[in-house]
Design a protein around this motif. Structure first.
Motif, PDB file in Angstrom:
ATOM      1  N   ALA A  56       8.194  -8.890  -6.744  1.00 16.39           N
ATOM      2  CA  ALA A  56       8.538  -8.661  -5.345  1.00 16.39           C
ATOM      3  C   ALA A  56       9.203  -7.310  -5.125  1.00 16.39           C
ATOM      4  O   ALA A  56       9.308  -6.844  -3.987  1.00 16.39           O
ATOM      5  CB  ALA A  56       9.447  -9.775  -4.843  1.00 16.39           C
ATOM      6  N   ASP A  57       9.660  -6.665  -6.213  1.00 12.35           N
ATOM      7  CA  ASP A  57      10.231  -5.327  -6.090  1.00 12.35           C
ATOM      8  C   ASP A  57       9.322  -4.264  -6.708  1.00 12.35           C
ATOM      9  O   ASP A  57       9.759  -3.160  -7.010  1.00 12.35           O
ATOM     10  CB  ASP A  57      11.616  -5.273  -6.749  1.00 12.35           C
ATOM     11  N   GLY A  58       8.051  -4.608  -6.877  1.00 12.94           N
ATOM     12  CA  GLY A  58       7.090  -3.684  -7.478  1.00 12.94           C
ATOM     13  C   GLY A  58       6.561  -2.665  -6.487  1.00 12.94           C
ATOM     14  O   GLY A  58       6.882  -2.683  -5.288  1.00 12.94           O
ATOM     15  N   ALA A  59       5.689  -1.778  -6.994  1.00 10.14           N
ATOM     16  CA  ALA A  59       5.177  -0.665  -6.197  1.00 10.14           C
ATOM     17  C   ALA A  59       4.379  -1.132  -4.984  1.00 10.14           C
ATOM     18  O   ALA A  59       4.395  -0.487  -3.932  1.00 10.14           O
ATOM     19  CB  ALA A  59       4.314   0.234  -7.083  1.00 10.14           C
ATOM     20  N   MET A  60       3.667  -2.253  -5.113  1.00  5.54           N
ATOM     21  CA  MET A  60       2.820  -2.726  -4.020  1.00  5.54           C
ATOM     22  C   MET A  60       3.560  -3.647  -3.061  1.00  5.54           C
ATOM     23  O   MET A  60       3.042  -3.994  -1.996  1.00  5.54           O
ATOM     24  CB  MET A  60       1.602  -3.468  -4.578  1.00  5.54           C
ATOM     25  N   ALA A  61       4.758  -4.068  -3.430  1.00  4.38           N
ATOM     26  CA  ALA A  61       5.433  -5.131  -2.698  1.00  4.38           C
ATOM     27  C   ALA A  61       5.775  -4.764  -1.256  1.00  4.38           C
ATOM     28  O   ALA A  61       5.630  -5.584  -0.347  1.00  4.38           O
ATOM     29  CB  ALA A  61       6.693  -5.558  -3.434  1.00  4.38           C
ATOM     30  N   VAL A  62       6.233  -3.537  -1.032  1.00  6.49           N
ATOM     31  CA  VAL A  62       6.646  -3.150   0.317  1.00  6.49           C
ATOM     32  C   VAL A  62       5.491  -3.269   1.299  1.00  6.49           C
ATOM     33  O   VAL A  62       5.627  -3.837   2.395  1.00  6.49           O
ATOM     34  CB  VAL A  62       7.214  -1.717   0.329  1.00  6.49           C
ATOM     35  N   GLY A  63       4.337  -2.770   0.900  1.00  2.00           N
ATOM     36  CA  GLY A  63       3.168  -2.856   1.763  1.00  2.00           C
ATOM     37  C   GLY A  63       2.727  -4.277   2.011  1.00  2.00           C
ATOM     38  O   GLY A  63       2.405  -4.659   3.141  1.00  2.00           O
ATOM     39  N   PHE A  64       2.722  -5.098   0.957  1.00  2.00           N
ATOM     40  CA  PHE A  64       2.308  -6.485   1.104  1.00  2.00           C
ATOM     41  C   PHE A  64       3.267  -7.258   2.000  1.00  2.00           C
ATOM     42  O   PHE A  64       2.852  -8.035   2.867  1.00  2.00           O
ATOM     43  CB  PHE A  64       2.229  -7.168  -0.264  1.00  2.00           C
ATOM     44  N   GLN A  65       4.561  -7.057   1.808  1.00  2.01           N
ATOM     45  CA  GLN A  65       5.532  -7.817   2.574  1.00  2.01           C
ATOM     46  C   GLN A  65       5.428  -7.544   4.070  1.00  2.01           C
ATOM     47  O   GLN A  65       5.703  -8.426   4.886  1.00  2.01           O
ATOM     48  CB  GLN A  65       6.944  -7.534   2.056  1.00  2.01           C
ATOM     49  N   LYS A  66       5.034  -6.351   4.442  1.00  2.00           N
ATOM     50  CA  LYS A  66       4.859  -6.028   5.852  1.00  2.00           C
ATOM     51  C   LYS A  66       3.726  -6.829   6.476  1.00  2.00           C
ATOM     52  O   LYS A  66       3.706  -7.039   7.699  1.00  2.00           O
ATOM     53  CB  LYS A  66       4.600  -4.531   6.014  1.00  2.00           C
ATOM     54  N   MET A  67       2.776  -7.263   5.654  1.00  2.00           N
ATOM     55  CA  MET A  67       1.636  -8.029   6.160  1.00  2.00           C
ATOM     56  C   MET A  67       1.909  -9.525   6.226  1.00  2.00           C
ATOM     57  O   MET A  67       1.132 -10.271   6.813  1.00  2.00           O
ATOM     58  CB  MET A  67       0.407  -7.777   5.283  1.00  2.00           C
ATOM     59  N   ILE A  68       2.995  -9.975   5.610  1.00  2.03           N
ATOM     60  CA  ILE A  68       3.296 -11.405   5.528  1.00  2.03           C
ATOM     61  C   ILE A  68       4.237 -11.797   6.659  1.00  2.03           C
ATOM     62  O   ILE A  68       5.359 -11.282   6.737  1.00  2.03           O
ATOM     63  CB  ILE A  68       3.936 -11.742   4.171  1.00  2.03           C
ATOM     64  N   PRO A  69       3.822 -12.668   7.576  1.00  7.92           N
ATOM     65  CA  PRO A  69       4.687 -13.039   8.687  1.00  7.92           C
ATOM     66  C   PRO A  69       6.078 -13.514   8.257  1.00  7.92           C
ATOM     67  O   PRO A  69       7.059 -13.217   8.944  1.00  7.92           O
ATOM     68  CB  PRO A  69       3.901 -14.156   9.386  1.00  7.92           C
ATOM     69  N   LEU A  70       6.198 -14.232   7.165  1.00 10.19           N
ATOM     70  CA  LEU A  70       7.512 -14.684   6.708  1.00 10.19           C
ATOM     71  C   LEU A  70       8.320 -13.575   6.050  1.00 10.19           C
ATOM     72  O   LEU A  70       9.500 -13.764   5.736  1.00 10.19           O
ATOM     73  CB  LEU A  70       7.378 -15.874   5.755  1.00 10.19           C
ATOM     74  N   GLY A  71       7.694 -12.430   5.826  1.00 13.10           N
ATOM     75  CA  GLY A  71       8.421 -11.251   5.378  1.00 13.10           C
ATOM     76  C   GLY A  71       8.873 -11.241   3.938  1.00 13.10           C
ATOM     77  O   GLY A  71       9.761 -10.468   3.572  1.00 13.10           O
ATOM     78  N   ARG A  72       8.282 -12.070   3.100  1.00 10.11           N
ATOM     79  CA  ARG A  72       8.677 -12.094   1.696  1.00 10.11           C
ATOM     80  C   ARG A  72       7.535 -12.574   0.820  1.00 10.11           C
ATOM     81  O   ARG A  72       6.576 -13.165   1.306  1.00 10.11           O
ATOM     82  CB  ARG A  72       9.869 -13.030   1.492  1.00 10.11           C
ATOM     83  N   TYR A  73       7.668 -12.321  -0.478  1.00  5.18           N
ATOM     84  CA  TYR A  73       6.762 -12.906  -1.456  1.00  5.18           C
ATOM     85  C   TYR A  73       7.071 -14.394  -1.618  1.00  5.18           C
ATOM     86  O   TYR A  73       8.196 -14.844  -1.401  1.00  5.18           O
ATOM     87  CB  TYR A  73       6.948 -12.230  -2.812  1.00  5.18           C
ATOM     88  N   GLY A  74       6.056 -15.138  -2.040  1.00  7.53           N
ATOM     89  CA  GLY A  74       6.285 -16.521  -2.413  1.00  7.53           C
ATOM     90  C   GLY A  74       6.899 -16.617  -3.798  1.00  7.53           C
ATOM     91  O   GLY A  74       6.969 -15.628  -4.542  1.00  7.53           O
ATOM     92  N   LYS A  75       7.335 -17.810  -4.140  1.00  4.95           N
ATOM     93  CA  LYS A  75       7.951 -18.062  -5.443  1.00  4.95           C
ATOM     94  C   LYS A  75       7.053 -18.980  -6.263  1.00  4.95           C
ATOM     95  O   LYS A  75       6.414 -19.882  -5.715  1.00  4.95           O
ATOM     96  CB  LYS A  75       9.321 -18.708  -5.261  1.00  4.95           C
ATOM     97  N   PRO A  76       6.997 -18.781  -7.589  1.00  2.00           N
ATOM     98  CA  PRO A  76       6.186 -19.680  -8.421  1.00  2.00           C
ATOM     99  C   PRO A  76       6.503 -21.150  -8.202  1.00  2.00           C
ATOM    100  O   PRO A  76       5.598 -21.990  -8.216  1.00  2.00           O
ATOM    101  CB  PRO A  76       6.533 -19.229  -9.849  1.00  2.00           C
ATOM    102  N   ASP A  77       7.776 -21.479  -7.986  1.00  4.29           N
ATOM    103  CA  ASP A  77       8.146 -22.876  -7.778  1.00  4.29           C
ATOM    104  C   ASP A  77       7.533 -23.448  -6.508  1.00  4.29           C
ATOM    105  O   ASP A  77       7.309 -24.672  -6.418  1.00  4.29           O
ATOM    106  CB  ASP A  77       9.669 -23.020  -7.711  1.00  4.29           C
ATOM    107  N   GLU A  78       7.255 -22.598  -5.515  1.00 14.48           N
ATOM    108  CA  GLU A  78       6.623 -23.081  -4.287  1.00 14.48           C
ATOM    109  C   GLU A  78       5.166 -23.448  -4.538  1.00 14.48           C
ATOM    110  O   GLU A  78       4.648 -24.417  -3.960  1.00 14.48           O
ATOM    111  CB  GLU A  78       6.749 -22.022  -3.190  1.00 14.48           C
ATOM    112  N   ILE A  79       4.497 -22.693  -5.400  1.00 10.45           N
ATOM    113  CA  ILE A  79       3.128 -23.042  -5.791  1.00 10.45           C
ATOM    114  C   ILE A  79       3.148 -24.325  -6.615  1.00 10.45           C
ATOM    115  O   ILE A  79       2.306 -25.211  -6.454  1.00 10.45           O
ATOM    116  CB  ILE A  79       2.477 -21.897  -6.587  1.00 10.45           C
ATOM    117  N   ALA A  80       4.123 -24.424  -7.512  1.00  9.11           N
ATOM    118  CA  ALA A  80       4.231 -25.607  -8.361  1.00  9.11           C
ATOM    119  C   ALA A  80       4.462 -26.875  -7.547  1.00  9.11           C
ATOM    120  O   ALA A  80       3.936 -27.945  -7.882  1.00  9.11           O
ATOM    121  CB  ALA A  80       5.361 -25.413  -9.370  1.00  9.11           C
TER     122      ALA A  80
END
Length: 246
Positions: A195-219
């Motif tokens: 979530a703090d990687g090079a691509m993260a800033v751009g991706f987070q802007k596209m996500i309405p919730l404004g953040r990356y998901g967590k592995p535990d949420e997929i689990a």
């Protein structure tokens, strides 16, 4: 945890780290014995197996290259033997590559070998041995239907392919009460895509919730689909992406 998977036997491919490890640990916490496959990170696989044991369940690790169909099938068979049966198969092993149509770096074949052929080989090996009423869960990607950026066509096509396989397998296995579904994550915070990687800033802007998901949420979603609570869900894909593809 609810114990809703008490006594079940599960396999999670690519279960040594990231989403796969989170799923393996969650299934164990819900009561399942869990075998994982891993490509090469033996130390990480040992850590996942230890976590399964700490949850009071039995864990195993089997090494396999998911891109080698014969090796994948052999590993699934070995995992079933270790578990003494199979109720839940989670296909998590996968690879990612950026590959523009005019800049092929040679990764196309590897994407389809792991993400599609490996899933096919593993399912074919498991299908005769999985218990009636079992579950097959594939970790896909929202890129199957929503291309986030350039260079993702082959990766997205590989994930669209397994969604198609799942729809067909749901019909093939319905008479035995075996449910087949696909979980399609958006950007998830793992060591491969932090979530703090090079691509993260751009991706987070596209996500309405404004953040990356967590592995535990997929689990958590995978555990639901593995449980009796999902008894009328099969042949479908479920996006879990913070609204990215809405």
């Amino acid at each position: 945890m609810t114990g809703r998977l008490e006594g079940k036997k599960a396999i999670v491919t690519g279960g040594s780290r990231g989403i796969g490890a989170a799923i393996a640990k969650r299934l164990a916490a819900e009561g399942a014995d869990v075998a994982i496959t891993y490509a090469g990170n033996e130390e990480a696989s040992k850590q996942t197996v230890a976590a399964i044991g700490a949850a009071g369940r039995t864990g195993y690790a089997v090494q396999a290259d998911a891109g080698d169909a014969a090796e994948q099938a052999t590993a699934i068979g070995a995992a079933i033997d270790k578990l003494g049966g199979l109720d839940i198969l989670v296909h998590n092993a996968g690879v990612f590559a950026i590959n523009r149509v005019d800049q092929d770096d040679g990764s196309f074949d590897r994407l389809f070998a792991v993400n599609v052929a490996g899933v096919q080989a593993g399912t074919a090996a498991a299908a005769p041995r999985i218990a009636d009423g079992g579950r097959i869960i594939i970790i896909g990607s929202v890129n199957a239907h929503h291309s986030i950026g350039p260079g993702l066509a082959p990766y997205g096509a590989s994930k669209a392919a397994v969604a198609g396989l799942a729809r067909g397998w749901a019909r093939d296995l319905a008479a035995r009460g075996i449910l087949v579904n696909v979980v399609q994550p958006g950007p998830i915070d793992t060591d491969m895509n932090p979530a703090d990687g090079a691509m993260a800033v751009g991706f987070q802007k596209m996500i309405p919730l404004g953040r990356y998901g967590k592995p535990d949420e997929i689990a958590a979603l995978a555990a639901f689909l593995a449980s009796d609570e999902s008894s009328f869900i099969t042949g479908t894909t479920i996006d879990i992406d913070g609204g990215l593809s809405s």
